[in-house]
Design an enzyme around this catalytic site. Structure first.
Site, PDB file in Angstrom:
ATOM      1  N   SER A 110     -34.473  17.416  67.178  1.00 27.70           N
ATOM      2  CA  SER A 110     -34.444  15.946  67.103  1.00 27.70           C
ATOM      3  C   SER A 110     -35.209  15.441  65.882  1.00 27.70           C
ATOM      4  O   SER A 110     -34.866  14.382  65.355  1.00 27.70           O
ATOM      5  CB  SER A 110     -34.980  15.315  68.384  1.00 27.70           C
ATOM      6  OG  SER A 110     -36.318  15.685  68.578  1.00 27.70           O
ATOM      7  N   LEU A 132     -12.193  16.416  61.245  1.00 27.76           N
ATOM      8  CA  LEU A 132     -13.600  16.076  60.982  1.00 27.76           C
ATOM      9  C   LEU A 132     -14.132  15.012  61.941  1.00 27.76           C
ATOM     10  O   LEU A 132     -15.266  15.115  62.437  1.00 27.76           O
ATOM     11  CB  LEU A 132     -13.746  15.592  59.526  1.00 27.76           C
ATOM     12  CG  LEU A 132     -15.180  15.320  59.073  1.00 27.76           C
ATOM     13  CD1 LEU A 132     -16.004  16.615  59.022  1.00 27.76           C
ATOM     14  CD2 LEU A 132     -15.208  14.635  57.714  1.00 27.76           C
ATOM     15  N   ARG A 136     -18.659  13.687  66.781  1.00 25.31           N
ATOM     16  CA  ARG A 136     -19.065  12.325  67.109  1.00 25.31           C
ATOM     17  C   ARG A 136     -20.566  12.142  67.034  1.00 25.31           C
ATOM     18  O   ARG A 136     -21.070  11.143  66.549  1.00 25.31           O
ATOM     19  CB  ARG A 136     -18.611  11.969  68.538  1.00 25.31           C
ATOM     20  CG  ARG A 136     -17.152  12.213  68.787  1.00 25.31           C
ATOM     21  CD  ARG A 136     -16.886  12.740  70.182  1.00 25.31           C
ATOM     22  NE  ARG A 136     -17.313  14.115  70.332  1.00 25.31           N
ATOM     23  CZ  ARG A 136     -17.374  14.771  71.458  1.00 25.31           C
ATOM     24  NH1 ARG A 136     -17.024  14.184  72.573  1.00 25.31           N
ATOM     25  NH2 ARG A 136     -17.786  16.033  71.502  1.00 25.31           N
ATOM     26  N   SER A 145      -7.639   2.707  55.539  1.00 25.62           N
ATOM     27  CA  SER A 145      -6.843   2.052  56.574  1.00 25.62           C
ATOM     28  C   SER A 145      -5.380   2.452  56.462  1.00 25.62           C
ATOM     29  O   SER A 145      -4.839   2.596  55.363  1.00 25.62           O
ATOM     30  CB  SER A 145      -6.975   0.539  56.415  1.00 25.62           C
ATOM     31  OG  SER A 145      -6.003  -0.099  57.190  1.00 25.62           O
ATOM     32  N   GLN A 146      -4.759   2.602  57.600  1.00 23.57           N
ATOM     33  CA  GLN A 146      -3.327   2.905  57.619  1.00 23.57           C
ATOM     34  C   GLN A 146      -2.499   1.620  57.606  1.00 23.57           C
ATOM     35  O   GLN A 146      -1.285   1.650  57.649  1.00 23.57           O
ATOM     36  CB  GLN A 146      -2.974   3.725  58.867  1.00 23.57           C
ATOM     37  CG  GLN A 146      -3.673   5.062  58.927  1.00 23.57           C
ATOM     38  CD  GLN A 146      -3.357   5.942  57.719  1.00 23.57           C
ATOM     39  OE1 GLN A 146      -2.247   6.401  57.538  1.00 23.57           O
ATOM     40  NE2 GLN A 146      -4.350   6.151  56.858  1.00 23.57           N
ATOM     41  N   ASN A 234     -26.730  12.747  60.266  1.00 21.95           N
ATOM     42  CA  ASN A 234     -28.116  13.199  60.134  1.00 21.95           C
ATOM     43  C   ASN A 234     -28.138  14.722  59.990  1.00 21.95           C
ATOM     44  O   ASN A 234     -27.138  15.397  60.263  1.00 21.95           O
ATOM     45  CB  ASN A 234     -28.975  12.666  61.290  1.00 21.95           C
ATOM     46  CG  ASN A 234     -28.582  13.252  62.636  1.00 21.95           C
ATOM     47  OD1 ASN A 234     -28.562  14.475  62.804  1.00 21.95           O
ATOM     48  ND2 ASN A 234     -28.272  12.391  63.593  1.00 21.95           N
ATOM     49  N   ARG A 245     -17.631  24.572  61.114  1.00 22.50           N
ATOM     50  CA  ARG A 245     -16.537  24.468  60.138  1.00 22.50           C
ATOM     51  C   ARG A 245     -16.651  25.435  58.962  1.00 22.50           C
ATOM     52  O   ARG A 245     -15.634  25.740  58.335  1.00 22.50           O
ATOM     53  CB  ARG A 245     -16.446  23.034  59.608  1.00 22.50           C
ATOM     54  CG  ARG A 245     -16.259  21.999  60.710  1.00 22.50           C
ATOM     55  CD  ARG A 245     -14.992  22.220  61.518  1.00 22.50           C
ATOM     56  NE  ARG A 245     -14.829  21.238  62.584  1.00 22.50           N
ATOM     57  CZ  ARG A 245     -13.742  21.127  63.321  1.00 22.50           C
ATOM     58  NH1 ARG A 245     -12.718  21.936  63.147  1.00 22.50           N
ATOM     59  NH2 ARG A 245     -13.681  20.215  64.284  1.00 22.50           N
TER      60      ARG A 245
HETATM   61  C1  FAD Z   1     -12.164  26.502  64.985  1.00 24.37           C
HETATM   62  C2  FAD Z   1     -11.949  25.246  65.769  1.00 24.37           C
HETATM   63  C3  FAD Z   1     -10.778  25.054  66.471  1.00 24.37           C
HETATM   64  C4  FAD Z   1     -10.562  23.883  67.213  1.00 24.37           C
HETATM   65  N1  FAD Z   1      -9.387  23.707  67.885  1.00 24.37           N
HETATM   66  C5  FAD Z   1      -9.153  22.592  68.598  1.00 24.37           C
HETATM   67  C6  FAD Z   1      -7.941  22.369  69.302  1.00 24.37           C
HETATM   68  O1  FAD Z   1      -7.041  23.192  69.281  1.00 24.37           O
HETATM   69  N2  FAD Z   1      -7.770  21.220  69.979  1.00 24.37           N
HETATM   70  C7  FAD Z   1      -8.756  20.257  70.028  1.00 24.37           C
HETATM   71  O2  FAD Z   1      -8.559  19.237  70.694  1.00 24.37           O
HETATM   72  N3  FAD Z   1      -9.910  20.428  69.383  1.00 24.37           N
HETATM   73  C8  FAD Z   1     -10.147  21.555  68.665  1.00 24.37           C
HETATM   74  N4  FAD Z   1     -11.321  21.706  67.983  1.00 24.37           N
HETATM   75  C9  FAD Z   1     -12.316  20.625  68.025  1.00 24.37           C
HETATM   76  C10 FAD Z   1     -13.481  20.940  68.994  1.00 24.37           C
HETATM   77  O3  FAD Z   1     -13.021  21.106  70.308  1.00 24.37           O
HETATM   78  C11 FAD Z   1     -14.533  19.827  68.960  1.00 24.37           C
HETATM   79  O4  FAD Z   1     -13.958  18.616  69.414  1.00 24.37           O
HETATM   80  C12 FAD Z   1     -15.083  19.568  67.584  1.00 24.37           C
HETATM   81  O5  FAD Z   1     -15.423  20.797  66.967  1.00 24.37           O
HETATM   82  C13 FAD Z   1     -16.312  18.673  67.694  1.00 24.37           C
HETATM   83  O6  FAD Z   1     -17.442  19.429  68.084  1.00 24.37           O
HETATM   84  P1  FAD Z   1     -18.372  19.100  69.319  1.00 24.37           P
HETATM   85  O7  FAD Z   1     -17.567  18.992  70.549  1.00 24.37           O
HETATM   86  O8  FAD Z   1     -19.469  20.117  69.295  1.00 24.37           O
HETATM   87  O9  FAD Z   1     -18.855  17.614  69.083  1.00 24.37           O
HETATM   88  P2  FAD Z   1     -19.940  16.862  68.157  1.00 24.37           P
HETATM   89  O10 FAD Z   1     -19.599  15.437  68.230  1.00 24.37           O
HETATM   90  O11 FAD Z   1     -20.035  17.517  66.817  1.00 24.37           O
HETATM   91  O12 FAD Z   1     -21.265  16.996  68.954  1.00 24.37           O
HETATM   92  C14 FAD Z   1     -22.335  17.884  68.713  1.00 24.37           C
HETATM   93  C15 FAD Z   1     -22.892  18.318  70.050  1.00 24.37           C
HETATM   94  O13 FAD Z   1     -23.391  17.190  70.773  1.00 24.37           O
HETATM   95  C16 FAD Z   1     -23.113  17.357  72.166  1.00 24.37           C
HETATM   96  N5  FAD Z   1     -22.164  16.305  72.598  1.00 24.37           N
HETATM   97  C17 FAD Z   1     -21.420  15.480  71.812  1.00 24.37           C
HETATM   98  N6  FAD Z   1     -20.692  14.652  72.548  1.00 24.37           N
HETATM   99  C18 FAD Z   1     -20.966  14.932  73.830  1.00 24.37           C
HETATM  100  C19 FAD Z   1     -20.499  14.416  75.073  1.00 24.37           C
HETATM  101  N7  FAD Z   1     -19.618  13.431  75.122  1.00 24.37           N
HETATM  102  N8  FAD Z   1     -20.983  14.956  76.196  1.00 24.37           N
HETATM  103  C20 FAD Z   1     -21.895  15.952  76.167  1.00 24.37           C
HETATM  104  N9  FAD Z   1     -22.372  16.511  75.033  1.00 24.37           N
HETATM  105  C21 FAD Z   1     -21.910  15.999  73.879  1.00 24.37           C
HETATM  106  C22 FAD Z   1     -22.499  18.728  72.323  1.00 24.37           C
HETATM  107  O14 FAD Z   1     -23.525  19.664  72.564  1.00 24.37           O
HETATM  108  C23 FAD Z   1     -21.879  18.960  70.971  1.00 24.37           C
HETATM  109  O15 FAD Z   1     -21.659  20.314  70.647  1.00 24.37           O
HETATM  110  C24 FAD Z   1     -11.548  22.876  67.252  1.00 24.37           C
HETATM  111  C25 FAD Z   1     -12.742  23.061  66.528  1.00 24.37           C
HETATM  112  C26 FAD Z   1     -12.953  24.220  65.795  1.00 24.37           C
HETATM  113  C27 FAD Z   1     -14.245  24.397  65.020  1.00 24.37           C
END
Ligand code: FAD
Length: 295
Positions: A110, A132, A136, A145-146, A234, A245
């Site tokens: 943090s 990307l 979140r 914008s689209q 951050n 990634r």
């Molecule tokens: C190689 C690869 C393949 C992928 N293939 C697919 C696919 O086929 N289909 C698809 O839909 N997506 C796919 N994704 C996207 C993936 O599922 C994630 O949505 C994306 O990588 C964002 O990462 P994150 O979920 O860790 O979220 P981030 O927003 O980066 O959050 C970071 C961390 O914060 C915590 N966090 C964030 N939001 C929440 C929440 N709402 N509740 C609880 N904890 C939370 C979690 O610990 C999370 O890991 C892929 C990603 C990668 C890297």
């Protein structure tokens, strides 16, 4: 371009008929922390009992050459235990590495959330931004914008796989021409039927018309249409993105971009990102690895 705001330029190319395209991501660091701890020393630390030795923290504020992001995160972290006395971990290069290794090892990520970095990323496709923006937590985005942007600024992104292959490259250039032509034709036709019957268009109705035309014409564009984006995150969130990634499992365009982002971040905030090791894959691309995942 500059040591404090590093960037990777992506060149722009044109087909013989004038359609514009790029061959890879461009990345510009456009914002990072600016830190002044002068008042911390003068107004806060000086207000404790002398025998705590908090004023010696002024050495950390003035005495070492520390990048702003590390200075900010270290001060925030040391505030947690009021670790400002003589026995604290000092801001020498070795002290900083020790401090941030401990933060990463213990998972106290943090404190890394205080340092924010913004990038412009261009020369990337709509498929790229679609992936990307799934990140979140700790991230903010603004993308083209689209609806408001017309076809004049249309550019495309050529995939790496197409670039070394004359047949695929030829197909790509022909497609750029045809995508641009189709967009123009569609926009022209839509503008014509939307404004038919109206005697005069007001400024509001002109804008509304432009939106209606652009949103329909853009829907027809391929995923290869360029989608520039400004991304702020951050340091903790950026670390997570690099781990997800700059990985061999990630798609090649986003992986290349993640490697560039890492280079920029390492340049300006070395202590927050120095634990990543660059490894080369058999196909010549690179990935990152660290023993401190998801701090
Ligand atoms: C190689 C690869 C393949 C992928 N293939 C697919 C696919 O086929 N289909 C698809 O839909 N997506 C796919 N994704 C996207 C993936 O599922 C994630 O949505 C994306 O990588 C964002 O990462 P994150 O979920 O860790 O979220 P981030 O927003 O980066 O959050 C970071 C961390 O914060 C915590 N966090 C964030 N939001 C929440 C929440 N709402 N509740 C609880 N904890 C939370 C979690 O610990 C999370 O890991 C892929 C990603 C990668 C890297």
């Amino acid at each position: 371009v500059s040591e404090r705001f590093p960037s990777f330029k992506s060149d722009v190319f044109q087909t013989a008929r004038g359609a514009m395209y790029l061959r890879g991501p461009g990345v510009c660091l456009i914002s990072q922390p600016q830190v002044d701890l002068e008042a911390v020393g003068d107004e806060f630390l000086s207000g404790f009992a002398d025998d705590l030795g908090f004023e010696s923290y002024n050495d950390d504020i003035h005495g070492y050459d520390v990048d702003p992001s590390s200075a900010l995160c270290k001060f925030a972290g040391q505030l947690c235990y009021l670790s400002f006395g003589e026995n604290r971990t000092k801001s020498t290069p070795a002290g900083l590495s020790k401090y941030f290794d401990n933060i990463k090892h213990s998972g106290h990520g943090s404190v890394l959330e205080h340092a924010n970095f913004s990038f412009l990323i261009y020369g990337v496709s709509r498929s790229f931004t679609h992936e990307l923006v799934r990140h979140r937590s700790g991230m903010g985005y603004s993308q083209v914008s689209q609806r408001y942007v017309n076809g004049d600024a249309l550019r495309f992104v050529e995939r790496l796989e197409f670039q070394g292959d004359p047949f695929l490259h030829g197909r790509f250039e022909a497609n750029c021409d045809s995508w641009s032509f189709e967009y123009e034709q569609l926009a022209e036709y839509l503008t014509e039927i939307q404004s038919r019957g109206a005697k005069e268009l007001t400024a509001d109705s002109k804008r509304d018309l432009r939106k209606k035309v652009n949103q329909v014409a853009r829907e027809n564009l391929p995923n290869a249409a360029e989608a520039p984006i400004v991304v702020t995150g951050n340091a903790r969130a950026w670390r997570h993105i690099l781990e997800m990634r700059a990985s061999e499992h990630a798609e090649v365009q986003i992986r290349r971009t993640a490697m560039m982002l890492h280079s920029c971040l390492l340049e300006v905030a070395p202590k927050l990102f120095e634990d990543y090791e660059v490894k080369s894959l058999a196909d010549g691309t690179q990935v990152l690895s660290t023993k401190y995942r998801k701090v």
